[in-house]
Design a protein around this motif. Structure first.
Motif, PDB file in Angstrom:
ATOM      1  N   GLU A 404     -19.969  10.044   1.074  1.00 57.59           N
ATOM      2  CA  GLU A 404     -21.144   9.797   0.235  1.00 57.59           C
ATOM      3  C   GLU A 404     -21.010   8.503  -0.571  1.00 57.59           C
ATOM      4  OE1 GLU A 404     -23.895  11.850  -3.263  1.00 57.59           O
ATOM      5  OE2 GLU A 404     -22.089  12.886  -2.544  1.00 57.59           O
ATOM      6  N   PRO A 405     -19.922   8.303  -1.340  1.00 64.53           N
ATOM      7  CA  PRO A 405     -19.815   7.018  -2.054  1.00 64.53           C
ATOM      8  C   PRO A 405     -19.686   5.817  -1.125  1.00 64.53           C
ATOM      9  CG  PRO A 405     -17.840   8.361  -2.383  1.00 64.53           C
ATOM     10  CD  PRO A 405     -18.859   9.233  -1.748  1.00 64.53           C
ATOM     11  N   ILE A 406     -19.017   5.989   0.018  1.00 68.11           N
ATOM     12  CA  ILE A 406     -18.877   4.859   0.946  1.00 68.11           C
ATOM     13  C   ILE A 406     -20.248   4.391   1.421  1.00 68.11           C
ATOM     14  CG2 ILE A 406     -18.089   4.211   3.259  1.00 68.11           C
ATOM     15  CD1 ILE A 406     -15.630   5.990   2.793  1.00 68.11           C
ATOM     16  N   THR A 407     -21.050   5.310   1.904  1.00 65.55           N
ATOM     17  CA  THR A 407     -22.373   4.937   2.413  1.00 65.55           C
ATOM     18  C   THR A 407     -23.305   4.499   1.289  1.00 65.55           C
ATOM     19  OG1 THR A 407     -23.062   7.267   2.329  1.00 65.55           O
ATOM     20  CG2 THR A 407     -22.158   6.444   4.411  1.00 65.55           C
ATOM     21  N   TYR A 408     -23.186   5.114   0.131  1.00 63.64           N
ATOM     22  CA  TYR A 408     -24.046   4.758  -1.012  1.00 63.64           C
ATOM     23  C   TYR A 408     -23.837   3.300  -1.418  1.00 63.64           C
ATOM     24  CZ  TYR A 408     -25.769   4.599  -5.827  1.00 63.64           C
ATOM     25  OH  TYR A 408     -26.419   4.234  -6.987  1.00 63.64           O
ATOM     26  N   PHE A 409     -22.585   2.909  -1.574  1.00 63.74           N
ATOM     27  CA  PHE A 409     -22.313   1.553  -2.032  1.00 63.74           C
ATOM     28  C   PHE A 409     -22.609   0.517  -0.947  1.00 63.74           C
ATOM     29  CE2 PHE A 409     -19.352   3.696  -5.136  1.00 63.74           C
ATOM     30  CZ  PHE A 409     -20.068   3.320  -6.266  1.00 63.74           C
ATOM     31  N   LEU A 410     -22.300   0.838   0.304  1.00 65.42           N
ATOM     32  CA  LEU A 410     -22.571  -0.120   1.370  1.00 65.42           C
ATOM     33  C   LEU A 410     -24.070  -0.309   1.594  1.00 65.42           C
ATOM     34  CD1 LEU A 410     -19.802   0.782   3.953  1.00 65.42           C
ATOM     35  CD2 LEU A 410     -20.164  -1.465   2.947  1.00 65.42           C
ATOM     36  N   ASP A 411     -24.809   0.785   1.618  1.00 66.37           N
ATOM     37  CA  ASP A 411     -26.247   0.688   1.855  1.00 66.37           C
ATOM     38  C   ASP A 411     -26.976   0.048   0.675  1.00 66.37           C
ATOM     39  OD1 ASP A 411     -25.868   1.850   4.294  1.00 66.37           O
ATOM     40  OD2 ASP A 411     -26.480   3.863   3.663  1.00 66.37           O
ATOM     41  N   GLY A 412     -26.401   0.152  -0.510  1.00 67.45           N
ATOM     42  CA  GLY A 412     -27.054  -0.403  -1.691  1.00 67.45           C
ATOM     43  C   GLY A 412     -26.642  -1.820  -2.023  1.00 67.45           C
ATOM     44  N   ALA A 413     -25.737  -2.391  -1.255  1.00 68.05           N
ATOM     45  CA  ALA A 413     -25.251  -3.739  -1.544  1.00 68.05           C
ATOM     46  C   ALA A 413     -26.301  -4.782  -1.192  1.00 68.05           C
ATOM     47  CB  ALA A 413     -23.964  -4.008  -0.772  1.00 68.05           C
ATOM     48  N   ASP A 414     -26.366  -5.835  -2.009  1.00 65.37           N
ATOM     49  CA  ASP A 414     -27.341  -6.907  -1.791  1.00 65.37           C
ATOM     50  C   ASP A 414     -26.894  -7.907  -0.734  1.00 65.37           C
ATOM     51  OD1 ASP A 414     -29.018  -5.864  -3.744  1.00 65.37           O
ATOM     52  OD2 ASP A 414     -28.004  -6.962  -5.348  1.00 65.37           O
ATOM     53  N   GLY A 415     -25.600  -7.978  -0.483  1.00 64.31           N
ATOM     54  CA  GLY A 415     -25.086  -8.948   0.475  1.00 64.31           C
ATOM     55  C   GLY A 415     -23.910  -8.377   1.230  1.00 64.31           C
ATOM     56  N   PRO A 416     -23.151  -9.231   1.898  1.00 66.65           N
ATOM     57  CA  PRO A 416     -21.988  -8.740   2.650  1.00 66.65           C
ATOM     58  C   PRO A 416     -20.969  -8.088   1.729  1.00 66.65           C
ATOM     59  CG  PRO A 416     -21.942 -11.124   2.467  1.00 66.65           C
ATOM     60  CD  PRO A 416     -23.277 -10.693   1.964  1.00 66.65           C
ATOM     61  N   THR A 417     -20.295  -7.059   2.247  1.00 66.07           N
ATOM     62  CA  THR A 417     -19.395  -6.255   1.420  1.00 66.07           C
ATOM     63  C   THR A 417     -18.049  -6.090   2.103  1.00 66.07           C
ATOM     64  OG1 THR A 417     -21.258  -5.009   0.499  1.00 66.07           O
ATOM     65  CG2 THR A 417     -19.076  -4.006   0.302  1.00 66.07           C
ATOM     66  N   PHE A 418     -17.001  -6.235   1.300  1.00 67.21           N
ATOM     67  CA  PHE A 418     -15.645  -5.852   1.718  1.00 67.21           C
ATOM     68  C   PHE A 418     -15.266  -4.628   0.903  1.00 67.21           C
ATOM     69  CE2 PHE A 418     -11.084  -5.732   0.942  1.00 67.21           C
ATOM     70  CZ  PHE A 418     -10.571  -5.806   2.229  1.00 67.21           C
ATOM     71  N   MET A 419     -15.029  -3.517   1.580  1.00 66.76           N
ATOM     72  CA  MET A 419     -14.720  -2.257   0.889  1.00 66.76           C
ATOM     73  C   MET A 419     -13.352  -1.757   1.315  1.00 66.76           C
ATOM     74  SD  MET A 419     -16.779   1.393   0.949  1.00 66.76           S
ATOM     75  CE  MET A 419     -18.105   0.792  -0.094  1.00 66.76           C
ATOM     76  N   PHE A 420     -12.525  -1.450   0.323  1.00 66.96           N
ATOM     77  CA  PHE A 420     -11.192  -0.897   0.562  1.00 66.96           C
ATOM     78  C   PHE A 420     -11.171   0.520   0.016  1.00 66.96           C
ATOM     79  CE2 PHE A 420      -6.651  -0.480  -0.920  1.00 66.96           C
ATOM     80  CZ  PHE A 420      -6.104  -0.368   0.341  1.00 66.96           C
ATOM     81  N   VAL A 421     -10.845   1.487   0.877  1.00 66.47           N
ATOM     82  CA  VAL A 421     -10.875   2.902   0.515  1.00 66.47           C
ATOM     83  C   VAL A 421      -9.488   3.505   0.720  1.00 66.47           C
ATOM     84  CG1 VAL A 421     -11.956   5.139   0.939  1.00 66.47           C
ATOM     85  CG2 VAL A 421     -13.268   3.023   1.290  1.00 66.47           C
ATOM     86  N   ILE A 422      -8.999   4.203  -0.293  1.00 68.00           N
ATOM     87  CA  ILE A 422      -7.744   4.950  -0.183  1.00 68.00           C
ATOM     88  C   ILE A 422      -8.088   6.428  -0.270  1.00 68.00           C
ATOM     89  CG2 ILE A 422      -5.418   5.294  -1.082  1.00 68.00           C
ATOM     90  CD1 ILE A 422      -5.720   2.685  -2.636  1.00 68.00           C
ATOM     91  N   THR A 423      -7.725   7.199   0.734  1.00 70.55           N
ATOM     92  CA  THR A 423      -7.984   8.636   0.681  1.00 70.55           C
ATOM     93  C   THR A 423      -6.821   9.363   0.004  1.00 70.55           C
ATOM     94  OG1 THR A 423      -6.964   9.220   2.791  1.00 70.55           O
ATOM     95  CG2 THR A 423      -9.238   8.390   2.855  1.00 70.55           C
TER      96      THR A 423
END
Length: 616
Positions: A404-423
């Motif tokens: 949910e947070p991964i898709t929320y932040f990516l879909d809501g970004a205004d431009g290209p995004t680099f996302m680093f996720v630690i489970t």
């Protein structure tokens, strides 16, 4: 009246006992033996609570044991001089000896790493650390606690103390401290002292052998003396410029990809354990995706085992190596300011750089380190729980609920995004599960029930991680924007003795071999994209081998993204030495020596030097 007489008799016995000079003399005579007993407890726990291994250390490494005894004896003497009362000095030394012994035993059991001086900085995060604690300890450790407590009580009971005034004790303590400090005042003096006891700073290069050969106190002291990042002898602007000569920055050649990097806690192909069988496939999505024509996969060689996520994390994000940092260092604790990293390279190109981790933001000082690495935003457990309804699996936030947070932040970004996720879900410990929670049955004709329960619990979490991977790939496929996913494990899980599991051969010397380390320090990685990746970067689609510090430079090449001169230097080395770290115990070649020299120089340059390698 009778009760009053009994109490009077007890009081009289206590007074008479205190006045018995023979017993009091014995209490004084016991003082030199107290630090030796503390040493024995430390080494007993250092060797896994195995008495035979502790005795072997004392027999095979007598000089290192003597060094440790002298260190604790001098420390106890200083405490006696400062405190005067033996009960205080003994209480302090005894308490910290027991505490360090327990922490070291627990850390080795869970992470495969020992207790280091810089771990003391983590004491402020006791609450978080307690979630990883082992409560089952060697039975004789409990007896050691009792004996220390009784010994300290007797020191109080017989009023053992230094019969000197503070005007003599304090100067004497200062003299002892100065004399000990003079022996270790410079690196040359420290090396000379260590050599006399057949020890060396080089022992800190591989901590497993350091703590085995020198014992806990000796190894801890070596690490304490080598905490500074050593300046390479040939370090200079000219040397760094010579390394980078011929390597220019590369501009972006393709449309900007959104990049999702997922470091999956303990993600590991459990099917490699030969002593167990599974009722169904544990990694169906990983198997399916790695067969995809546009995907590449293989083995990632990491610098941690069973724990120590911070090590591969640092290498992945910076392109530097832990090999040439002080043993046990938390790299984020030594950052001096903003630095050039893979993350900052994306930010400099106009990307929004964001990190997600469902654990406290302060752990490993990520909250202060991430901005220095180039992250615009960091959402830890506290921030994520405020915004999203995250679910738990056992003790930690589930992998699937992070979608949910991964898709929320990516879909809501205004431009290209680099996302680093630690489970976090599949972090140890792995306690037994209820029968109705078990989806994949795990059976074994060899493992004892405790180990089998551990593998079973881990396997259920691994299946959830694989489900998350499948959901991420489906999400990537559904996006219009070019999107690349990098998914990998940070280290092997802490399942128990690897030899008992059958991952490596059982024997006194089989753990520290190149073949064993290759198995224990490799995790799966997968790169998946909704666009074609640049061909020819990897030799094959599924059987690749790569080190952590190469990985994001390679992803940039695959997606046609801009690269710095240092990234291109790394890519050049990757074609010649696809993977390496000192823990792998690889036979040295000229190419490996050249790689190690380069990494040593650049790591020092960026963390402690003048950043000559940062162009422009």
């Amino acid at each position: 009246m009778k009760e009053s007489l009994r109490l009077d008799n007890v009081a009289r016995v206590i007074r008479e006992s205190r006045d018995r000079k023979v017993l009091k003399i014995l209490a004084y005579i016991s003082l030199p033996f107290f630090p030796l007993f503390c040493l024995f407890i430390l080494e007993y726990m250092n060797f896994g609570g195995r008495l035979e291994r502790t005795l072997e250390f004392l027999e095979w490494h007598p000089l290192a044991a003597l060094f440790s005894a002298l260190i604790l004896s001098v420390l106890f003497l200083v405490l006696l001089l400062l405190c005067r009362k033996a009960v205080i000095a003994g209480g302090i030394l005894g308490f910290f000896s027991l505490l360090f012994a327990y922490i070291n035993y627990t850390k080795v059991a869970l992470h495969g790493d020992n207790f280091f001086p810089l771990d003391i900085a983590m004491m402020g995060q006791t609450g978080e650390l307690m979630s990883f604690v082992l409560w089952n300890v060697p039975r004789w450790f409990g007896m050691g606690i009792i004996l220390v407590a009784v010994w300290v009580f007797l020191l109080w009971f017989f009023r053992v103390e230094i019969p000197l005034g503070w005007k003599i004790r304090l100067p004497a303590a200062v003299c002892v401290i100065l004399a000990a400090g003079a022996l270790f005042w410079t690196s040359a003096r420290s090396e000379a002292v260590l050599n006399r006891f057949e020890m060396s700073f080089f022992d800190a290069a591989l901590q497993s052998s350091n703590y085995t050969a020198n014992g806990f106190v000796g190894a801890f002291t070596i690490n304490l003396l080598s905490m500074n990042i050593e300046r390479p002898e040939d370090y200079s602007r000219e040397t760094i410029e010579a390394l980078l000569r011929g390597f220019e920055a590369t501009p972006t050649t393709e449309e900007y990809f959104d990049v999702i990097v997922v470091m999956s806690e303990s993600f590991f192909d459990v099917r490699l354990i030969p002593t167990v069988e599974f009722s169904e496939n544990t990694l169906p999505n990983f198997d399916r995706l790695r067969e995809s024509p546009g995907a590449v996969s293989g083995l990632l060689y990491v610098s941690a085992m069973g724990g120590g996520t911070i090590k591969p994390e640092f290498e992945i994000l910076t392109g530097l190596t832990m090999d040439h940092l002080p043993g046990g260092v938390v790299p984020y604790a030594i950052l001096r300011g903003p630095m050039e990293t893979y993350v900052s390279n994306y930010r400099d190109a106009g990307y929004w750089t964001v990190a997600l981790h469902p654990f406290t933001e302060r752990f490993y000082s990520r909250h202060t380190a991430y901005p220095l690495l180039g992250f615009d935003d960091f959402f830890g457990y506290e921030a994520l729980m405020e915004r999203f309804d995250l679910e738990y699996r056992h003790r930690f936030v589930s992998d699937i609920s992070l979608m949910e947070p991964i898709t929320y932040f990516l879909d809501g970004a205004d431009g290209p995004t680099f996302m680093f996720v630690i489970t976090m879900q599949n972090h140890q410990p792995f306690p037994p599960m209820y029968a109705d929670e078990i989806v994949i049955e795990v059976t074994s004709d060899v493992l004892r029930q405790e180990l089998l329960d551990t593998v079973t619990t881990f396997t259920q979490g691994l299946r959830d991680a694989d489900t998350m991977l499948g959901m991420l790939a489906d999400y990537v496929d559904s996006r219009e924007r070019p999107t690349a996913l990098l998914f990998f494990g940070d280290h092997l899980p802490a399942l128990g003795p690897f030899a008992h599991l059958g991952l490596i051969e059982y024997g006194p010397h089989t753990f520290f071999t190149h073949e064993s380390q290759l198995r224990l320090l490799s995790t799966p990685f997968l790169i998946y994209s909704n666009r074609d990746l640049a061909p020819g970067v990897f030799e094959s689609r599924m059987e690749n081998q790569i080190s952590t510090y190469y990985l994001l430079a390679t992803l940039a090449e695959l997606t046609g993204f801009q690269r710095t001169p240092y990234m291109n230097l790394l890519l050049d080395y990757r074609t010649r030495v696809p993977f390496h770290n000192t823990r792998l115990l690889m036979p040295e070649t000229d190419e490996i020596r050249s790689l190690m020299r380069m990494l040593r120089l650049i790591t020092y340059d960026r963390l402690a030097g003048n950043a000559y390698s940062v162009m422009g």
